[in-house]
Scaffold this active site. Structure first.
Site, PDB file in Angstrom:
ATOM      1  N   HIS A   6      -9.870   1.500   0.231  1.00 51.42           N
ATOM      2  CA  HIS A   6      -9.619   2.287   1.441  1.00 51.42           C
ATOM      3  C   HIS A   6     -10.905   2.339   2.269  1.00 51.42           C
ATOM      4  O   HIS A   6     -11.949   2.785   1.771  1.00 51.42           O
ATOM      5  CB  HIS A   6      -9.221   3.725   1.093  1.00 51.42           C
ATOM      6  CG  HIS A   6      -7.801   3.892   0.640  1.00 51.42           C
ATOM      7  ND1 HIS A   6      -7.329   3.373  -0.520  1.00 51.42           N
ATOM      8  CD2 HIS A   6      -6.757   4.551   1.217  1.00 51.42           C
ATOM      9  CE1 HIS A   6      -6.050   3.690  -0.656  1.00 51.42           C
ATOM     10  NE2 HIS A   6      -5.668   4.407   0.384  1.00 51.42           N
ATOM     11  N   HIS A  33       0.939   4.965  -2.396  1.00 52.44           N
ATOM     12  CA  HIS A  33       0.485   5.777  -3.534  1.00 52.44           C
ATOM     13  C   HIS A  33       1.719   6.351  -4.220  1.00 52.44           C
ATOM     14  O   HIS A  33       2.552   6.988  -3.555  1.00 52.44           O
ATOM     15  CB  HIS A  33      -0.410   6.914  -3.040  1.00 52.44           C
ATOM     16  CG  HIS A  33      -1.618   6.421  -2.296  1.00 52.44           C
ATOM     17  ND1 HIS A  33      -2.876   6.384  -2.862  1.00 52.44           N
ATOM     18  CD2 HIS A  33      -1.755   5.920  -1.040  1.00 52.44           C
ATOM     19  CE1 HIS A  33      -3.742   5.891  -1.981  1.00 52.44           C
ATOM     20  NE2 HIS A  33      -3.086   5.605  -0.861  1.00 52.44           N
ATOM     21  N   GLU A  46     -10.456   4.244   7.726  1.00 53.20           N
ATOM     22  CA  GLU A  46      -9.323   5.139   7.985  1.00 53.20           C
ATOM     23  C   GLU A  46      -9.883   6.436   8.568  1.00 53.20           C
ATOM     24  O   GLU A  46      -9.752   6.697   9.759  1.00 53.20           O
ATOM     25  CB  GLU A  46      -8.541   5.410   6.683  1.00 53.20           C
ATOM     26  CG  GLU A  46      -7.353   6.368   6.873  1.00 53.20           C
ATOM     27  CD  GLU A  46      -6.751   6.858   5.551  1.00 53.20           C
ATOM     28  OE1 GLU A  46      -7.450   6.870   4.527  1.00 53.20           O
ATOM     29  OE2 GLU A  46      -5.567   7.285   5.581  1.00 53.20           O
ATOM     30  N   ASP A  82       2.034   4.037   2.863  1.00 59.21           N
ATOM     31  CA  ASP A  82       0.948   4.886   2.359  1.00 59.21           C
ATOM     32  C   ASP A  82       1.451   6.041   1.490  1.00 59.21           C
ATOM     33  O   ASP A  82       1.408   5.955   0.258  1.00 59.21           O
ATOM     34  CB  ASP A  82       0.092   5.386   3.535  1.00 59.21           C
ATOM     35  CG  ASP A  82      -1.334   5.727   3.147  1.00 59.21           C
ATOM     36  OD1 ASP A  82      -1.729   5.435   2.007  1.00 59.21           O
ATOM     37  OD2 ASP A  82      -2.064   6.271   4.000  1.00 59.21           O
ATOM     38  N   ASP A  83       1.896   7.131   2.104  1.00 57.85           N
ATOM     39  CA  ASP A  83       2.424   8.308   1.376  1.00 57.85           C
ATOM     40  C   ASP A  83       3.641   8.786   2.176  1.00 57.85           C
ATOM     41  O   ASP A  83       3.579   9.827   2.863  1.00 57.85           O
ATOM     42  CB  ASP A  83       1.369   9.427   1.336  1.00 57.85           C
ATOM     43  CG  ASP A  83       0.062   8.960   0.724  1.00 57.85           C
ATOM     44  OD1 ASP A  83      -0.043   8.933  -0.508  1.00 57.85           O
ATOM     45  OD2 ASP A  83      -0.853   8.603   1.497  1.00 57.85           O
ATOM     46  N   HIS A 121       0.829  -1.210   0.000  1.00 56.89           N
ATOM     47  CA  HIS A 121       0.000   0.000   0.000  1.00 56.89           C
ATOM     48  C   HIS A 121       0.861   1.257   0.000  1.00 56.89           C
ATOM     49  O   HIS A 121       1.281   1.738   1.057  1.00 56.89           O
ATOM     50  CB  HIS A 121      -0.927  -0.015   1.225  1.00 56.89           C
ATOM     51  CG  HIS A 121      -1.963   1.062   1.234  1.00 56.89           C
ATOM     52  ND1 HIS A 121      -3.312   0.816   1.393  1.00 56.89           N
ATOM     53  CD2 HIS A 121      -1.860   2.398   1.099  1.00 56.89           C
ATOM     54  CE1 HIS A 121      -3.981   1.946   1.357  1.00 56.89           C
ATOM     55  NE2 HIS A 121      -3.117   2.942   1.198  1.00 56.89           N
TER      56      HIS A 121
HETATM   57  N1  ADE Z   1      -4.751   9.071  -1.310  1.00 57.54           N
HETATM   58  C1  ADE Z   1      -3.463   9.138  -0.967  1.00 57.54           C
HETATM   59  N2  ADE Z   1      -3.277   8.767   0.307  1.00 57.54           N
HETATM   60  C2  ADE Z   1      -4.505   8.447   0.796  1.00 57.54           C
HETATM   61  C3  ADE Z   1      -4.992   7.987   2.040  1.00 57.54           C
HETATM   62  N3  ADE Z   1      -4.174   7.766   3.083  1.00 57.54           N
HETATM   63  N4  ADE Z   1      -6.310   7.782   2.169  1.00 57.54           N
HETATM   64  C4  ADE Z   1      -7.130   7.994   1.142  1.00 57.54           C
HETATM   65  N5  ADE Z   1      -6.724   8.415  -0.048  1.00 57.54           N
HETATM   66  C5  ADE Z   1      -5.431   8.626  -0.236  1.00 57.54           C
HETATM   67 ZN    ZN Z   2      -3.689   4.922   0.980  1.00 54.24          ZN
END
Ligand code: ADE
Ligand code: ZN
Length: 322
Positions: free
Chosen positions: A189, A13, A192, A270-271, A11
């Site tokens: 997703h 992006h 969260e 994630d990011d 996971h």
């Molecule tokens: N797009 C990028 N990161 C995200 C996240 N943590 N939750 C939902 N959409 C996303």
């Molecule tokens: Zn994500």
């Protein structure tokens, strides 16, 4: 601390992995002002909505197929350097269309980055096409239709990301039907930003093999049992959850509780630069903040490979490396 362990990531992006220095160089190249969103080498946002806005703005400085090849190669090289053998990248062909590059050129650039990284380090990677809820159900159906007709063998999964508070899962069901029909792996997703109901929605409407985050399922013990019984794999991103204040601190994060309840869990970043993390840090946290032993961390990694959206031959080859 976990340098000696092999790693996988399910996971992440792609644009969310963009190193700030590379983003700054890209912004200069195209003469785009990102000063509101990138200050002193740090992405600037203050809540989930402003994070998504920052993410979309930053993504706009990656414009050509070569930009995407470079971004992909750079991130995969970073992963390979810390012992990562497999990565799934969440990509948005719709973003390629929005910036005028086109979905095919966007994906081709990413695939070129994967090829280069694999040649240098041996890392395997696959792509998960995502729709973004905040661009509406039609755009999400468009993303699924693209994935269905694209004939890009590295696209093996379909996801739904973006503003979780927008609409219910049922509004996006058609996109998942299209993706399921062509045999893509499904993940979504949920749990969260929204509570346990969104995880229940995902199971009721889509029944995906995996759920992105899913951690707020912990608010409903019957739902936790249901996840365990179904064998649904959670792509847990603890650093992201703490940065976005889904939980106040690691001590209250439910990763360990979910695992002990029999839910199949994996860890991802994630990011990463948006959340001041990295896959290496997530693995280190598994040991230092959650108290997992090396053997338990290897089990998380094995679960990741078992749940990866790859052909069986690749899966067995990856499992043999743990
Ligand atoms: N797009 C990028 N990161 C995200 C996240 N943590 N939750 C939902 N959409 C996303
Ligand atoms: Zn994500």
């Amino acid at each position: 601390m976990t340098s000696h362990l092999k790693k996988v990531e399910l996971h992440c992006h792609l644009e969310g992995a963009a190193p700030p220095a590379l983003t700054l160089a890209q912004a200069r190249k195209y003469n785009i002002d990102v000063s509101e969103y990138l200050k002193d080498g740090t992405y600037v946002w203050h809540d989930f909505a402003s994070f998504l806005e920052c993410y979309d703005k930053i993504s706009e400085v990656y414009k050509s197929a070569e930009d995407y090849a470079l971004l992909t190669e750079t991130y995969l090289a970073e992963l390979a350097d810390v012992g990562t053998i497999y990565s799934e990248l969440i990509v948005s062909p719709d973003h390629g269309k929005r910036i005028g590059l086109g979905a095919d050129a966007y994906i081709d650039g990413v695939c070129e980055g994967i090829r280069r990284a694999r040649e240098t380090s041996g890392i395997e990677a696959r792509l998960i096409v995502t729709g973004e809820r905040h661009f509406g159900p039609d755009s999400v159906v468009g993303a699924a239709e693209y994935a269905a007709k694209a004939q890009k063998p590295l696209i093996t999964g379909f996801n739904l990301a973006g503003e979780e508070r927008m609409g219910r899962v049922a509004d996006y069901a058609r996109a998942f039907d299209i993706a399921r029909d062509i045999g893509l792996g499904l993940t979504i997703h949920a749990g969260e930003v929204c509570g346990a109901f969104s995880v229940a929605d995902a199971l009721d409407v889509v029944r995906p093999a995996r759920i992105g985050h899913g951690v707020r399922a912990i608010e409903d013990s019957a739902l936790v049992s249901r996840l365990a019984d179904l064998g649904t794999v959670l792509e847990v991103c603890p650093g992201s959850n703490i940065a976005l204040k889904v939980f106040p601190d690691f001590a209250s994060h439910p990763l360990r509780k979910l695992k002990e309840a029999g839910v199949r869990v994996t860890i991802s970043s994630d990011d990463p630069p948006f959340f001041h993390t990295s896959l290496k840090r997530e693995y280190d946290l598994a040991a230092s903040a959650f108290g997992f032993s090396d053997a338990e961390i290897d089990q998380l990694t094995r679960t990741g490979i078992e749940a990866a959206f790859v052909d069986e031959e690749t899966r067995q080859a990856l499992l043999a490396r743990i």
